[in-house]
Scaffold this active site. Structure first.
Site, PDB file in Angstrom:
ATOM      1  N   CYS A  38      31.342   8.956  43.307  1.00 52.80           N
ATOM      2  CA  CYS A  38      30.114   8.593  44.012  1.00 52.80           C
ATOM      3  C   CYS A  38      30.258   8.894  45.490  1.00 52.80           C
ATOM      4  O   CYS A  38      31.308   9.341  45.959  1.00 52.80           O
ATOM      5  CB  CYS A  38      29.810   7.107  43.810  1.00 52.80           C
ATOM      6  SG  CYS A  38      31.093   6.011  44.489  1.00 52.80           S
ATOM      7  N   CYS A  82      33.154   7.280  47.318  1.00 55.42           N
ATOM      8  CA  CYS A  82      34.428   7.989  47.180  1.00 55.42           C
ATOM      9  C   CYS A  82      34.533   9.115  48.198  1.00 55.42           C
ATOM     10  O   CYS A  82      35.596   9.356  48.783  1.00 55.42           O
ATOM     11  CB  CYS A  82      34.567   8.551  45.769  1.00 55.42           C
ATOM     12  SG  CYS A  82      34.591   7.316  44.459  1.00 55.42           S
ATOM     13  N   CYS A  86      44.817  55.083  60.029  1.00 55.85           N
ATOM     14  CA  CYS A  86      46.122  55.678  59.726  1.00 55.85           C
ATOM     15  C   CYS A  86      47.007  54.652  59.031  1.00 55.85           C
ATOM     16  O   CYS A  86      46.624  53.502  58.820  1.00 55.85           O
ATOM     17  CB  CYS A  86      46.800  56.163  61.006  1.00 55.85           C
ATOM     18  SG  CYS A  86      47.113  54.827  62.189  1.00 55.85           S
ATOM     19  N   CYS A 144      47.590  51.376  60.752  1.00 50.18           N
ATOM     20  CA  CYS A 144      46.530  50.381  60.553  1.00 50.18           C
ATOM     21  C   CYS A 144      46.737  49.617  59.251  1.00 50.18           C
ATOM     22  O   CYS A 144      46.536  48.402  59.191  1.00 50.18           O
ATOM     23  CB  CYS A 144      45.167  51.060  60.550  1.00 50.18           C
ATOM     24  SG  CYS A 144      44.763  51.958  62.070  1.00 50.18           S
ATOM     25  N   ASP A 185      45.923  64.143  28.724  1.00 49.53           N
ATOM     26  CA  ASP A 185      45.057  63.613  27.682  1.00 49.53           C
ATOM     27  C   ASP A 185      44.817  64.755  26.693  1.00 49.53           C
ATOM     28  O   ASP A 185      44.924  65.931  27.050  1.00 49.53           O
ATOM     29  CB  ASP A 185      43.738  63.144  28.292  1.00 49.53           C
ATOM     30  CG  ASP A 185      42.718  62.766  27.228  1.00 49.53           C
ATOM     31  OD1 ASP A 185      43.060  61.976  26.338  1.00 49.53           O
ATOM     32  OD2 ASP A 185      41.589  63.290  27.295  1.00 49.53           O
ATOM     33  N   ASP A 225      39.841  64.128  31.149  1.00 49.08           N
ATOM     34  CA  ASP A 225      38.455  64.513  31.374  1.00 49.08           C
ATOM     35  C   ASP A 225      37.465  63.418  31.055  1.00 49.08           C
ATOM     36  O   ASP A 225      36.267  63.584  31.264  1.00 49.08           O
ATOM     37  CB  ASP A 225      38.101  65.741  30.534  1.00 49.08           C
ATOM     38  CG  ASP A 225      37.847  65.381  29.081  1.00 49.08           C
ATOM     39  OD1 ASP A 225      38.566  64.500  28.551  1.00 49.08           O
ATOM     40  OD2 ASP A 225      36.935  65.963  28.470  1.00 49.08           O
ATOM     41  N   ASP A 271      40.116  57.898  30.650  1.00 55.77           N
ATOM     42  CA  ASP A 271      41.275  58.335  31.429  1.00 55.77           C
ATOM     43  C   ASP A 271      41.260  57.795  32.854  1.00 55.77           C
ATOM     44  O   ASP A 271      42.253  57.935  33.563  1.00 55.77           O
ATOM     45  CB  ASP A 271      41.322  59.867  31.487  1.00 55.77           C
ATOM     46  CG  ASP A 271      41.397  60.501  30.113  1.00 55.77           C
ATOM     47  OD1 ASP A 271      42.166  60.002  29.282  1.00 55.77           O
ATOM     48  OD2 ASP A 271      40.675  61.480  29.868  1.00 55.77           O
TER      49      ASP A 271
END
Length: 843
Positions: free
Chosen positions: A29, A32, A101, A104, A521, A726, A730
């Site tokens: 409540c 609390c 770069c 960073c 694949d 493809d 994949d």
């Protein structure tokens, strides 16, 4: 009297300061809430505590400089009679803007790891994303504030959502507009500036006062307008005690500009008694800015392609679904897919994509699940079979019960796999950035020592000291160092595009040069990607191949099944006459039958024909042989009626290997590259294709997540891995590999997740791509070597180190010429790549 709100704060003002959040259990409540808030307020170092009953969480604002930890707050809550559950680990991502770069990357990662509750942080420059493993009580605001304090912008990333995709697209468009605008301004002003400065008297009035002032007016907006970002980024790096490529650009362009400005306004400062105007270097500073802006534009475009992967994946899910309307009996309503809930009944018509994962309750059909398995053949579906969101229903109407939605679907897991693979990719150390952290301070130090030394040698000759100081800065201008890599990359990628190899930036070009393992694949990569008629076997007494194929094609023309269409194409290609059929019926996953010119024709599995009373035993050996070769056999029976059938032969379909596949595998081995196959297809089929092509290692029946795991295993072995595929399935493996390679007919998603796309000739261009990468890296190394040698020789010469012994000295005029020559030599060296792939001349 107002009703108390289920939250409590220690004051009305909105305080600022470090914040901590923690869950609170046991509140029931508003009383609390106030009790917990007062308990937290009494803890030393707490400025304000806000407790919310609805969310069952407490947000605590600390005094500036306070080092209070979570445990102290938890003890206060527990002493008040409530409990604080132990924190759980979670993952979140931030979109970070402003990185240029590898330096960073490191700075952002360091700032995030310093936040209390961050367990790990990985920053990816290419995707501009930070992936974090944190405690669930760490507020996102604290993480964003840490990034902003480091000098960058950050927003909380919403994984896989359309809103995030739209926001990302808007930010990318804004960046592209800025790059285009700045480059256009720089190029438009630098071109006439170079003409004036490099004419050396060839143009009338080029050495006159008006032309000298014109150089100032042309260079100023280039360096401080179009190039303002480099000065801002260099200032940020300086505040954090580091240096990067922006530092080099800002230093070089400003040194040339500052010296030229003084030489223009006060020429006597650099004149040694003669009536010759000192040379100006405005064009050097402007050219540096223009070249680097061009590189930034190209890099941003390549980086932008990475985000297409997630957008393409999310786009596979249809926007709407046909859901059974509540209490409507058998009426389906169109609703946004976000409104689907587990247990809903949905209708999937032919040609539509499945809106969410589910189970078939009614209907039969054939679905293209290549996004999950890579298998080119459609999968037959019947009641009880699973469906996956985003897959395409090619034939038959299906009713399915939803079993998972949102992030719980298989497609969402693929999205997550792609984002994780991209976010966890190891940062590629760019040599120029690493060197710049030491190079810039050393050069500045040498210049200052040079200035002080010459002032000590002759305190009355300030002009000579200043001239030596500027000469050091000008000759050490990092133009050659900065161009060494991007010039070679620009020529290498351009030449690659001409040869049908699209490389997304220098990082991919450099990495592909070190590849020693290629994972292929199967479907659509080593094979053609669609079933074809490969074999026709006649039973004893059969009329002939063309007659058998004519009957088969007549029946299959009435079917919507993709295998049926392949049989029709094959029959027509072999010259079978056209016949008409009627009374067509089909059994999903078994076979089909119809009446052709008064005779019954059955096509299907051995069990399907056995049910019609036809024994396939005479051709079982041929069927087994073809199955071992990875082909799909179907038996054919013909009779005057369905009760009097005779076995006349069998036909077989297969996804056959491409013409160039065997040669590519052999050429890769000749380059010292290990080759393996990773596919979602059946093991027997995969091994048959591998044997045909000479591939020894095969990973078959692998899901998309499993493909990425295979890549991870190869990387753990210390291999440099290229994944070639493809299809959508994949994409996670392409992103997880050191280099992802998409072949010519690749889906947009596969191409977006890949680092390299082979645009012409299928995989035939793959060995060429590897050789191009190796050749480009060789040129880059040569460029960097000569750039360093140039600086090692030029710096002491410009500083006057040899003057007391040899009388050699270098004025800013010749220092600038040497700098320009070094840049030209790097460009000429890089242009050698234009000849890559051309046949050698024979005399």
């Amino acid at each position: 009297m107002s009703t108390p709100t289920p939250s409590a704060t220690a004051g009305l003002a909105e305080p600022t300061g470090p914040t901590l959040e923690l869950p609170v259990e046991g509140m029931t409540c508003a009383a609390c809430v106030r009790h917990v808030a007062r308990a937290l307020d009494r803890v030393p170092g707490v400025k304000q505590a806000e407790v919310n009953l609805v969310t069952a969480r407490a947000r605590v604002v600390l005094d500036t400089g306070a080092t209070l930890d979570r445990d102290a707050l938890a003890r206060a809550v527990e002493a008040a009679g409530y409990s604080v559950p132990a924190p759980r680990e979670t993952e979140l991502s931030l979109d970070v803007r402003g990185m240029t770069c590898a330096t960073c990357e490191g700075r952002v990662a360091k700032a995030l790891r310093a936040v209390d509750g961050v367990l790990d942080a990985s920053v990816n420059l290419a995707s501009e994303r930070a992936t974090l493993r944190v405690r669930d009580d760490v507020p996102a605001e604290a993480l964003i504030a840490a990034v902003e304090a480091a000098g960058y912008e950050a927003t909380l990333a919403s994984r896989g959502s359309t809103s995030r995709a739209a926001a990302l697209a808007e930010a990318e468009a804004r960046e592209d507009r800025t790059n285009r605008r700045d480059l256009a301004l720089a190029a438009a002003l630098t071109a006439p500036l170079l003409v004036i400065a490099m004419s050396h008297g060839a143009l009338p009035g080029a050495d006159g006062p008006a032309a000298r002032w014109a150089q100032l007016f042309l260079a100023t907006p280039v360096i401080f307008g179009a190039g303002r970002r480099f000065f801002a980024q260099a200032a940020t790096a300086l505040r954090h005690g580091t240096a990067n490529m922006s530092t080099l650009v800002a230093l070089g362009s400003f040194a040339a500009f500052a010296y030229s400005l003084v030489a223009l306004v006060a020429p006597g400062a650099f004149r040694h008694g003669e009536h010759v105007e000192p040379h100006l270097y405005f064009e050097a500073g402007a050219a540096i800015v223009t070249f680097v802006l061009l590189g930034k534009l190209l890099e941003a475009r390549a980086r932008r392609r990475l985000s297409d992967a997630v957008r393409g994946l999310v786009g596979l899910v249809p926007e709407h679904a046909h859901r059974l309307a509540t209490g409507s009996g058998d009426v389906f309503e169109e609703v946004p897919v976000e409104q689907l809930r587990v247990g809903d009944l949905v209708l999937v018509r032919p040609g539509e994509r499945v809106p969410s994962d589910g189970v078939v309750e009614d209907g039969r059909g054939a679905l293209d699940e290549s996004m999950l398995t890579g298998e080119s053949l459609p999968v037959d579906k019947a009641p009880g079979d699973p469906l996956y969101g985003g897959t395409l229903n090619q034939s038959g109407a299906l009713r399915a019960r939803v079993t998972a939605t949102g992030e719980g679907t298989a497609l969402a897991r693929i999205v997550d796999a792609v984002e994780r693979a991209q976010g966890s990719r190891a940062p590629i150390a760019r040599l120029a950035d690493v060197v710049s952290a030491y190079f810039v301070p050393i050069v500045v130090g040498i210049a200052l020592v040079t200035l002080a030394t010459w002032l000590l040698v002759d305190p009355g000759d300030v002009s000579t000291a200043v001239e030596r100081f500027v000469a050091v800065l000008v000759i050490a201008c990092p133009c050659a160092l900065g161009l060494a890599t991007p010039a070679a990359v620009a020529v290498g990628t351009g030449r690659g595009a001409e040869l049908g190899v699209l490389v997304k930036g220098g990082a991919a070009l450099e990495t592909i040069s070190r590849v020693d393992t290629v994972l292929f694949d199967k479907t659509g990569t080593l094979t053609r990607g669609q079933p074809e008629l490969t074999d026709v076997v006649l039973a004893a007494g059969a009329e002939g191949e063309r007659q058998l194929l004519a009957d088969v094609a007549a029946v299959e023309r009435l079917s919507e099944h993709p295998l049926a269409r392949a049989l029709v194409r094959g029959a027509e290609a072999r010259g079978a006459p056209r016949r008409e059929a009627r009374g067509f019926t089909a059994t999903v996953g078994a076979g089909a039958r119809a009446e052709v010119e008064g005779r019954a024709v059955f096509i299907g599995t051995a069990a399907y024909l056995a049910a019609a009373g036809v024994s396939t035993e005479p051709l079982e050996a041929d069927a087994d042989r073809l199955a071992r070769l990875g082909r799909t056999p179907s038996f054919v029976a013909v009779g005057e009626s369905s009760s009097a059938m005779t076995l006349v032969g069998l036909v077989a379909l297969a996804d056959t290997a491409t013409d160039e596949a065997r040669d590519v595998v052999a050429e890769l081995r000749a380059l010292g590259v290990e080759v393996a196959m990773v596919t979602g297809d059946r093991r027997a089929t995969a091994e048959a294709v591998a044997r045909e092509l000479g591939i020894d290692r095969v990973h078959a029946e692998v899901r998309p997540e499993g493909k990425a795991e295979v890549v991870a295993e190869e990387r753990a072995r210390g291999r440099v891995v290229a994944m070639v595929g493809d299809g959508l399935n994949d994409a996670p493996a392409l992103a997880a590999a050191h280099v992802g390679v998409a072949v010519g007919d690749a889906t947009d998603v596969a191409a977006a997740a890949a680092d390299v796309a082979l645009l012409q000739g299928g995989i035939a261009r793959l060995p060429l791509a590897l050789r191009l990468g190796r050749r480009t890296l060789s040129v880059i190394r040569q460029n960097l070597f000569w750039a360093f040698v140039y600086n090692l020789v030029g710096l002491p010469l410009a500083a006057g180190l040899f003057y007391p012994f040899t009388g050699w000295q270098l004025s800013p005029l010749f220092a600038s010429a040497a700098m320009s020559l070094s840049s030209v030599s790097v460009l000429l060296s890089s242009l050698r790549l234009r000849r890559f792939g051309r046949p050698a001349r024979r005399g």
